[in-house]
Design an enzyme around this catalytic site. Structure first.
Site, short mmCIF file in Angstrom:
data_model
loop_
_atom_site.label_atom_id
_atom_site.label_comp_id
_atom_site.label_asym_id
_atom_site.label_seq_id
_atom_site.Cartn_x
_atom_site.Cartn_y
_atom_site.Cartn_z
N HIS A 147 0.50 -1.03 0.29
CA HIS A 147 -0.25 -0.10 -0.02
C HIS A 147 0.74 1.42 0.01
CE1 HIS A 147 -4.23 -1.71 0.75
NE2 HIS A 147 -4.06 -2.49 1.36
N LYS A 205 -8.96 13.61 4.32
CA LYS A 205 -8.07 12.66 4.40
C LYS A 205 -7.38 12.53 5.83
CE LYS A 205 -6.93 13.83 0.40
NZ LYS A 205 -6.83 12.09 -0.77
N ARG A 206 -6.93 11.41 5.45
CA ARG A 206 -5.70 11.47 6.52
C ARG A 206 -4.57 12.96 6.27
NH1 ARG A 206 -0.36 8.78 6.68
NH2 ARG A 206 -1.30 7.60 5.25
N LYS A 230 0.10 14.77 1.27
CA LYS A 230 -1.16 14.22 0.46
C LYS A 230 -1.42 16.00 0.70
CE LYS A 230 -2.95 10.33 3.13
NZ LYS A 230 -3.11 9.40 1.84
N THR A 269 -8.49 6.24 -2.16
CA THR A 269 -10.58 5.59 -2.32
C THR A 269 -11.35 6.30 -2.48
OG1 THR A 269 -10.55 5.37 0.16
CG2 THR A 269 -10.26 3.25 -2.31
N LYS A 305 -14.54 7.80 -4.82
CA LYS A 305 -16.03 8.10 -3.65
C LYS A 305 -16.60 9.32 -4.09
CE LYS A 305 -13.81 5.10 0.60
NZ LYS A 305 -13.07 5.70 1.17
#
Length: 812
Positions: A356, A544-545, A550, A652, A656
């Protein structure tokens, strides 16, 4: 179960009496939730029993999915949907004076995960059951979730998440299936008269693993699978024996807690030695309990051990459960007398592994001393696996010490878990095409050279029933009205919507549905934060985290840039925006917590400035969760997927949001690349460095954040606001560390390099958003192509290409 609303009302009222001892008129929402859950569970249990009995009779091959996280969210609504009871129950409850939506709010989000890895595991279990592929999950029943995030003066504060404070309606405790897990001690090696080595584990600490089973309900079929969650529990004998062993130096409760802490917290802080030890202990606890349980199930078939891989597939979700490999070896060799060679053949043939990450620093390693002390027998097995693997490499290239050192499972004082996973499994998959190619060509190239047939790609997926049918019923209803309901079981049929892309009436209705969802989201924001947002503004969402790669910081800097322009440039024009953030930062991740403080500070400044009312609002929603995502995603216009290219394995959330009609603003990273390939240039907004460019800088250098800062006045002005006197810093050193991460330490995630391109792309989005018909058409194109990312399709690829399992039709 219920053929009519009247039948439901009668059954529910009776269950309320027998479960709670109340009539409808005096029942609270908590009473109603517990009774409804018990009623639904009664029906699930019948199918659950039938599924297990049919599997025992037919003995199909089954997969057991091992994961440290299963982010399943709330189950009431999802179970009602899958059981085809949603409408009847909703209407019946309304007649009784209850709201199904309110009862769903009573249920705590299960504190069993943190981010995408855990939500992926949940989607996969849902899809396995819904397409009838035999498969179950093994995880840990954490007493406390990640943490309950509070914002105090803009700072993240972590409080315990006691999600089990109320009885969990869906679980069933199975003490009869409890097993023992052993830690510490030493291994006594002997030899039988026949010359066979024996290994006896002595002086160990013993923890009792008790399973709590949660049913996983398939969609409109009779299939119910099992998510088995293991809880560390101490018996009175255990704790008294431990107290005695320690010379009665402590009390009963202290020793009881020391045994039970193994399943207390999801991801304990491993920045100190005790935290590292507990985390490794958790991983082995899950693996040992799960492997013992799976072997028990297999042995009930009364088949020879050699047929284990024909009946059982063991899948490890990232490296956390990689100890499945040596634990299965231990169970086969030490407890069942199998030879090393036969045990290794069974293990490799049974185990498969999903990677991952592309971040080398995120690849899990454990100090040799810790593994040897905590898991003495497993360390011996890992040593033997490593020795045999290195010998095979030597035969391929005698004298190539560098290559062997780079591929070794044990090296530099560490046990390398990803290396163990690759060597001990028959399949290694990445989770997006780009991610898999990076693994094969760079991060794991040397392993790919050794095992070229072992590496495959399986792009992540999401269950469209949870994330569209249940989460966004108005949109699902519009889709069904347009193309029928076949798409609910055949998600690829969403492409039939493309026939509507020039239908003005359909596009207008799509816009109305989005506006309705934005109004609901605005009400939620008002309730949680007391901030009023303009539902006519563009909802730009970053959920998101929170992590450096990110790049929530890039988003924040852009808002600072916009604020400056609005304040200083009277001719500056922008489409009104509402920026929505939700994220948790790991408790010990200082940088990420500073970014949260920056975002909340920006929100305070922007939202209190009367000069820009109607143009911009900033919202940070605390305590992000699955149930919160379900409220945010349907109302999103723009999906921020702006990770540094090459760093996000897949994502993901991007899927969504796309499925719910949001347009992606993203780098060509992870599954964004595949979204782009599907929807084309016009229905996605891409920007920034390519993965090749990022990887080139990483390997060869050449990037200077200082040069970008010096050459671009917008960058310099924006970044300076972090440390010079500004509405955000107010002359303090609060954000000095963020400034240093960009300038002093050369901007590891290329925030400044992509800044100008990000601004330009945001300007283009702002213009396009005003062209409502075209925007709605782009939204439709995204929805139509999102079926490609349905986890039903992903799991069928795993089933046929990795696990070799076949569907089973459950018949009652």
């Amino acid at each position: 179960m219920f053929n009519s609303k009247e039948e439901f009302i009668q059954a529910f009222s009776e269950k309320l009496r027998t479960t709670i001892g109340k009539e409808v008129e005096t029942a609270t929402e908590q009473d109603a939730y517990r009774s409804l859950g018990a009623l639904v569970k009664d029906h699930i249990n019948k199918n659950w029993l039938q599924t297990n009995q049919q599997y025992e009779k037919e003995q199909p091959k089954q997969v057991y999915y091992f994961s440290m996280e299963f982010l399943i969210g709330r189950l009431l609504g999802n179970n009602l949907l899958n059981l085809q009871m949603l409408s009847i129950v909703r209407e019946g409850l309304t007649d009784l004076g209850f709201s199904l939506a309110d009862l769903e709010e009573v249920e705590n989000d299960a504190g069993l995960g943190n981010g995408g890895l855990g939500r992926l595991a949940a989607c996969f279990l849902d899809s396995l059951a819904s397409v009838g592929l035999p498969g179950h999950g093994h995880g840990i029943r954490y007493r406390y979730g990640m943490f309950d995030q509070k914002l105090i003066d803009g700072y993240q504060v972590e409080l315990p998440d006691p999600w089990l404070s109320e009885p969990y309606v869906w679980e069933v405790r199975r003490p009869e299936d409890a097993v023992e897990v052993r830690f510490g001690g030493y291994v006594d090696t002997g030899v039988t008269p026949e010359g066979q080595l024996t290994f006896e584990h002595k002086n160990y600490e013993q923890v009792r693993a008790v399973p709590y089973d949660v049913p996983v309900v398939g969609y409109q079929n009779e299939t119910v699978h099992t998510l088995r969650l293991w809880s560390a529990e101490a018996t009175q004998d255990d704790t008294l024996a431990l107290a005695y062993k320690q010379s009665m130096s402590g009390n009963y409760l202290t020793h009881k807690r020391s045994l039970e802490e193994t399943s207390d917290f999801l991801y304990p802080d491993d920045s100190h030695e005790e935290g590292k030890r507990l985390r490794l202990k958790q991983e082995y606890f899950l693996v040992s309990a799960g492997v013992q349980s799976v072997l028990r199930s297999f042995e009930r078939m009364e088949l020879p051990l050699s047929s284990f891989p024909e009946k059982i597939a063991l899948h490890i979700n990232d490296t956390h459960p990689v100890l499945v490999i040596p634990e299965l070896m231990r169970a086969l060799i030490d407890e069942r007398g199998m030879s090393w060679e036969d045990a290794w053949e069974i293990t490799q043939s049974s185990v498969s592994y999903t990677n991952h990450t592309t971040l080398r620093e995120a690849l899990e390693t454990w100090p040799i001393g810790l593994v040897r002390e905590l898991l003495p027998r497993l360390y011996m097995i890992i040593e033997e696996i490593n020795e045999r693997f290195c010998q095979s490499l030597w035969k391929q290239g005698p004298g190539d010490f560098d290559r062997i050192a780079q591929l070794a499972i044990i090296a530099d004082g560490q046990v390398k878990m990803a290396h163990l996973a690759i060597v001990g499994s028959h399949s290694v998959n990445g989770v997006a095409k780009l991610h898999t190619e990076i693994l094969k060509s760079r991060e794991m190239k040397k392993f790919y050279d050794v095992f070229p047939k072992r590496f495959t790609n399986k792009t992540n997926g999401i269950t469209h029933r949870r994330w569209l049918v249940h989460t966004n019923q108005p949109l699902a209803d519009q889709i069904t009205e347009a193309i029928g309901d076949h798409w609910i079981t055949q998600p690829e049929r969403l492409q039939d919507l493309l026939a509507k892309k020039d239908d003005s009436a359909f596009l207008d209705q799509l816009g109305k549905v989005k506006q309705q969802n934005k109004q609901q989201l605005a009400a939620f924001i008002k309730d949680v934060t007391d901030i009023t947002v303009d539902t006519q503004s563009m909802f730009d969402v970053h959920i998101k985290r929170l992590h450096g790669y990110k790049r929530q910081l890039l988003n924040a800097l852009h808002i600072m840039y916009l604020y400056h322009e609005l304040k200083s440039n009277p001719s500056f024009e922008m489409t009104p925006r509402t920026f929505i953030f939700a994220a948790k930062a790991a408790p010990s991740y200082y940088f990420a917590k500073k970014v949260i403080k920056l975002i909340t500070t920006i929100a305070d400044v922007v939202n209190d400035d009367s000069d820009i009312q109607g143009l911009m609002k900033v919202v940070f929603l605390p305590n992000y969760s699955v149930s919160m995502a379900e409220k945010i995603i349907p109302g999103t216009d723009v999906s921020e997927q702006i990770s540094t290219a090459s760093k996000e394995a897949s994502g993901t959330g991007n899927m969504k949001l796309m499925m719910n009609g949001a347009l992606t603003l993203g780098t060509m990273d992870g599954a964004n690349v595949e979204i782009h390939d599907l929807v084309g240039d016009d229905a996605i907004y891409t920007f920034g460095l390519s993965s090749e460019e990022v990887l080139h800088y990483a390997h060869h250098g050449g990037y200077s954040a200082r040069k970008v800062y010096d050459s671009d006045a917008r960058v310099r002005r924006t970044v300076d606001q972090l440390v010079h006197y500004s509405p955000f810093s107010k002359g303090s050193t609060e954000f000095q560390d963020l400034y240093d991460s960009l300038i002093t330490y050369n901007d590891e995630y290329f925030v400044l390099k992509d800044f100008a391109n990000y601004i330009a792309t945001q300007q283009r989005i702002g213009y396009d958003y005003l062209q409502k018909r075209d925007w709605n058409m782009k939204s439709l194109i995204n929805i139509a192509h999102s079926g490609k990312f349905a986890s039903d399709l992903t799991i069928q690829q795993y089933a046929s290409q990795i696990w070799n399992i076949q569907p089973v039709n459950i018949v009652r």
